[in-house]
Design a protein around this motif. Structure first.
Motif, PDB file in Angstrom:
ATOM      1  N   ARG A  11       0.815  -1.199   0.000  1.00 22.17           N
ATOM      2  CA  ARG A  11       0.000   0.000   0.000  1.00 22.17           C
ATOM      3  C   ARG A  11       0.857   1.262   0.000  1.00 22.17           C
ATOM      4  O   ARG A  11       1.941   1.300   0.565  1.00 22.17           O
ATOM      5  CB  ARG A  11      -0.898  -0.055   1.239  1.00 22.17           C
ATOM      6  CG  ARG A  11      -1.798   1.105   1.395  1.00 22.17           C
ATOM      7  CD  ARG A  11      -2.895   0.845   2.377  1.00 22.17           C
ATOM      8  NE  ARG A  11      -2.511   0.950   3.776  1.00 22.17           N
ATOM      9  CZ  ARG A  11      -1.948   1.980   4.355  1.00 22.17           C
ATOM     10  NH1 ARG A  11      -1.568   3.012   3.647  1.00 22.17           N
ATOM     11  NH2 ARG A  11      -1.707   1.979   5.643  1.00 22.17           N
ATOM     12  N   LEU A  13       2.100   5.076   0.917  1.00 19.91           N
ATOM     13  CA  LEU A  13       2.145   5.908   2.122  1.00 19.91           C
ATOM     14  C   LEU A  13       1.005   6.903   2.031  1.00 19.91           C
ATOM     15  O   LEU A  13       0.888   7.633   1.037  1.00 19.91           O
ATOM     16  CB  LEU A  13       3.474   6.668   2.188  1.00 19.91           C
ATOM     17  CG  LEU A  13       3.553   7.802   3.226  1.00 19.91           C
ATOM     18  CD1 LEU A  13       3.588   7.233   4.655  1.00 19.91           C
ATOM     19  CD2 LEU A  13       4.775   8.691   2.983  1.00 19.91           C
ATOM     20  N   ARG A  14       0.169   6.939   3.036  1.00 15.53           N
ATOM     21  CA  ARG A  14      -0.902   7.939   3.090  1.00 15.53           C
ATOM     22  C   ARG A  14      -0.432   9.070   3.996  1.00 15.53           C
ATOM     23  O   ARG A  14      -0.232   8.869   5.197  1.00 15.53           O
ATOM     24  CB  ARG A  14      -2.183   7.305   3.623  1.00 15.53           C
ATOM     25  CG  ARG A  14      -2.694   6.209   2.693  1.00 15.53           C
ATOM     26  CD  ARG A  14      -3.828   5.416   3.291  1.00 15.53           C
ATOM     27  NE  ARG A  14      -4.261   4.344   2.379  1.00 15.53           N
ATOM     28  CZ  ARG A  14      -5.131   3.400   2.709  1.00 15.53           C
ATOM     29  NH1 ARG A  14      -5.663   3.364   3.923  1.00 15.53           N
ATOM     30  NH2 ARG A  14      -5.457   2.469   1.838  1.00 15.53           N
ATOM     31  N   PRO A 121      -4.977   8.051  12.766  1.00 14.76           N
ATOM     32  CA  PRO A 121      -4.000   7.129  12.177  1.00 14.76           C
ATOM     33  C   PRO A 121      -4.678   5.975  11.434  1.00 14.76           C
ATOM     34  O   PRO A 121      -4.013   5.229  10.726  1.00 14.76           O
ATOM     35  CB  PRO A 121      -3.205   6.627  13.392  1.00 14.76           C
ATOM     36  CG  PRO A 121      -4.047   6.912  14.569  1.00 14.76           C
ATOM     37  CD  PRO A 121      -4.944   8.064  14.226  1.00 14.76           C
ATOM     38  N   ASP A 125      -0.897   7.454   7.444  1.00 11.66           N
ATOM     39  CA  ASP A 125       0.248   6.831   8.097  1.00 11.66           C
ATOM     40  C   ASP A 125       1.143   7.865   8.767  1.00 11.66           C
ATOM     41  O   ASP A 125       1.831   7.566   9.736  1.00 11.66           O
ATOM     42  CB  ASP A 125       1.087   6.062   7.062  1.00 11.66           C
ATOM     43  CG  ASP A 125       0.260   5.027   6.329  1.00 11.66           C
ATOM     44  OD1 ASP A 125      -0.271   4.126   6.993  1.00 11.66           O
ATOM     45  OD2 ASP A 125       0.126   5.137   5.093  1.00 11.66           O
ATOM     46  N   ALA A 126       1.170   9.056   8.199  1.00 11.62           N
ATOM     47  CA  ALA A 126       2.017  10.119   8.757  1.00 11.62           C
ATOM     48  C   ALA A 126       1.348  11.448   8.443  1.00 11.62           C
ATOM     49  O   ALA A 126       0.595  11.555   7.476  1.00 11.62           O
ATOM     50  CB  ALA A 126       3.406  10.068   8.128  1.00 11.62           C
ATOM     51  N   ASP A 151       4.002  14.282  12.662  1.00  9.98           N
ATOM     52  CA  ASP A 151       5.319  13.754  12.298  1.00  9.98           C
ATOM     53  C   ASP A 151       6.265  14.863  11.854  1.00  9.98           C
ATOM     54  O   ASP A 151       7.471  14.775  12.058  1.00  9.98           O
ATOM     55  CB  ASP A 151       5.162  12.710  11.178  1.00  9.98           C
ATOM     56  CG  ASP A 151       4.327  11.543  11.648  1.00  9.98           C
ATOM     57  OD1 ASP A 151       4.895  10.631  12.269  1.00  9.98           O
ATOM     58  OD2 ASP A 151       3.092  11.556  11.439  1.00  9.98           O
ATOM     59  N   HIS A 209       8.226   3.955   5.603  1.00 17.76           N
ATOM     60  CA  HIS A 209       6.923   3.281   5.523  1.00 17.76           C
ATOM     61  C   HIS A 209       7.054   1.992   4.716  1.00 17.76           C
ATOM     62  O   HIS A 209       6.573   0.927   5.117  1.00 17.76           O
ATOM     63  CB  HIS A 209       5.910   4.226   4.869  1.00 17.76           C
ATOM     64  CG  HIS A 209       4.621   3.573   4.502  1.00 17.76           C
ATOM     65  ND1 HIS A 209       3.657   3.238   5.430  1.00 17.76           N
ATOM     66  CD2 HIS A 209       4.140   3.168   3.304  1.00 17.76           C
ATOM     67  CE1 HIS A 209       2.638   2.675   4.820  1.00 17.76           C
ATOM     68  NE2 HIS A 209       2.898   2.616   3.535  1.00 17.76           N
ATOM     69  N   HIS A 214       8.274   2.717   9.888  1.00 21.63           N
ATOM     70  CA  HIS A 214       7.532   3.856  10.444  1.00 21.63           C
ATOM     71  C   HIS A 214       6.264   3.374  11.142  1.00 21.63           C
ATOM     72  O   HIS A 214       5.457   2.675  10.540  1.00 21.63           O
ATOM     73  CB  HIS A 214       7.145   4.843   9.341  1.00 21.63           C
ATOM     74  CG  HIS A 214       6.227   5.920   9.827  1.00 21.63           C
ATOM     75  ND1 HIS A 214       6.638   6.905  10.713  1.00 21.63           N
ATOM     76  CD2 HIS A 214       4.907   6.149   9.609  1.00 21.63           C
ATOM     77  CE1 HIS A 214       5.614   7.679  10.991  1.00 21.63           C
ATOM     78  NE2 HIS A 214       4.549   7.243  10.344  1.00 21.63           N
ATOM     79  N   PRO A 216       2.826   4.564  12.613  1.00 29.55           N
ATOM     80  CA  PRO A 216       1.926   5.724  12.697  1.00 29.55           C
ATOM     81  C   PRO A 216       1.573   6.026  14.152  1.00 29.55           C
ATOM     82  O   PRO A 216       1.335   5.110  14.934  1.00 29.55           O
ATOM     83  CB  PRO A 216       0.684   5.264  11.925  1.00 29.55           C
ATOM     84  CG  PRO A 216       1.153   4.154  11.052  1.00 29.55           C
ATOM     85  CD  PRO A 216       2.261   3.485  11.800  1.00 29.55           C
TER      86      PRO A 216
END
Ligand SMILES: Nc1nc2c(ncn2[C@@H]2O[C@H](COP(=O)(O)OP(=O)(O)OP(=O)(O)O)[C@@H](O)[C@H]2O)c(=O)[nH]1
Ligand SMILES: [Mg+2]
Length: 272
Positions: A11, A13-14, A121, A125-126, A151, A209, A214, A216
């Motif tokens: 997936r 990185l969101r 979260p 993710d960040a 972050d 990520h 990483h 979250p």
């Protein structure tokens, strides 16, 4: 060209971008797209209360295929759609990821809100929290979940500091103190070194990520606050806690979800 030192991961990185109205969230997303779209596969979701203004701005900036930029209209309570009932945003992110698979990073812009709105979260993710020098040098000292625990904290529009009498170094120092030393970036779109530091941070976060390094974190809920409702009384939220409605509101409830803002939200069809 896609970065080749990043291992494949299921997936994207969101990455959320939050902060008060007008601090430069859309502009930061435009910068990230301009700087990184040649190396990464990007997508963007914007949140506006009543319009798709931010998505239209980003499409017109010409920094990313307009098809990859989609708008969520949240109705009232922009913070609700990124924190308490993230259903509409999550669906929008997942649709984008499916339609353009594989994506490396999906940027999600929150609706401009107050100092304390943060992303769940479960959605991202960040997150980057954005302040600007024009909001006053003392804002960084005021704390709150985004300032304290996002972050990355961006102190934006440093080129305006001289005009508004703000000492950027002091503001960054105060922000670092409020964050216990976590990263603060002084940014101006007119200062390419600072833009490079922003791109570097996004690249590092993407890499961390993808490698599963990483974790979250939840910056924490926003402070209790109140909304005026159509019938002239105030409606309070204590986010992060159960709350009950004793009377009729124009609120929309999704089964299994806590609450979403006062008009039925929708994801408009893709621009084409
Ligand atoms: N001088 C200067 N102006 C900037 C900079 N970044 C953004 N702006 C301006 O700040 C204003 C607000 O920028 P946006 O990117 O729309 O801010 P936003 O946080 O997305 O705004 P909302 O989505 O309405 O909350 C615009 O007029 C931008 O041109 C900067 O680095 N320097
Ligand atoms: Mg915006």
């Amino acid at each position: 060209m896609v970065e080749d030192d990043v291992p494949p991961r299921a997936r994207a990185l969101r990455l959320g971008v939050a902060g008060p109205v007008g601090t430069g969230k859309s502009s930061i997303i435009a910068l990230i797209c301009r700087e990184l779209s040649a190396q990464m596969r990007l997508g963007v979701i914007t949140n506006d209360i009543y319009t798709d203004e931010d998505a239209r701005f980003l499409r017109s900036a010409g920094v990313l295929d307009p098809e990859r930029i989609r708008a969520v209209e949240t109705g009232a309570c922009p913070h609700t759609a990124i924190r308490d009932d993230i259903t509409v945003n999550l669906l929008a992110v997942e649709d984008l990821e499916r339609d353009f698979a594989p994506l490396d990073v999906v940027l999600v812009e929150s609706g401009g809100d107050n100092l304390t709105a943060t992303f769940s979260p479960a959605l991202i993710d960040a997150q980057i929290f954005v302040l600007d020098v024009a909001g006053g040098g003392d804002v960084a000292r005021k704390g709150g979940p985004g300032i304290g625990r996002a972050d990355l904290l961006v102190v934006n529009k440093t080129d305006l500091a001289a005009y508004v009498g703000v000492d950027v170094e002091q503001m960054v120092h105060d922000a670092e103190a409020a964050r216990g030393g976590s990263e603060v970036l002084a940014l101006s779109r007119h200062d390419q070194d600072s833009v490079d530091r922003l791109s570097g941070w996004v690249r590092r976060m993407r890499r961390a990520h993808a490698r599963g390094e990483h974790i979250p974190i939840d910056p924490g809920p926003m402070a209790p606050h109140f909304h005026a409702s159509g019938d002239g009384h105030e409606h309070g939220h204590e986010h992060g806690h159960e709350h009950e409605h004793e009377h009729e509101h124009e609120h929309f409830h999704v089964p299994g979800a806590e609450h979403i803002g006062s008009s039925v939200p929708h994801v408009p069809p893709r621009a084409g």
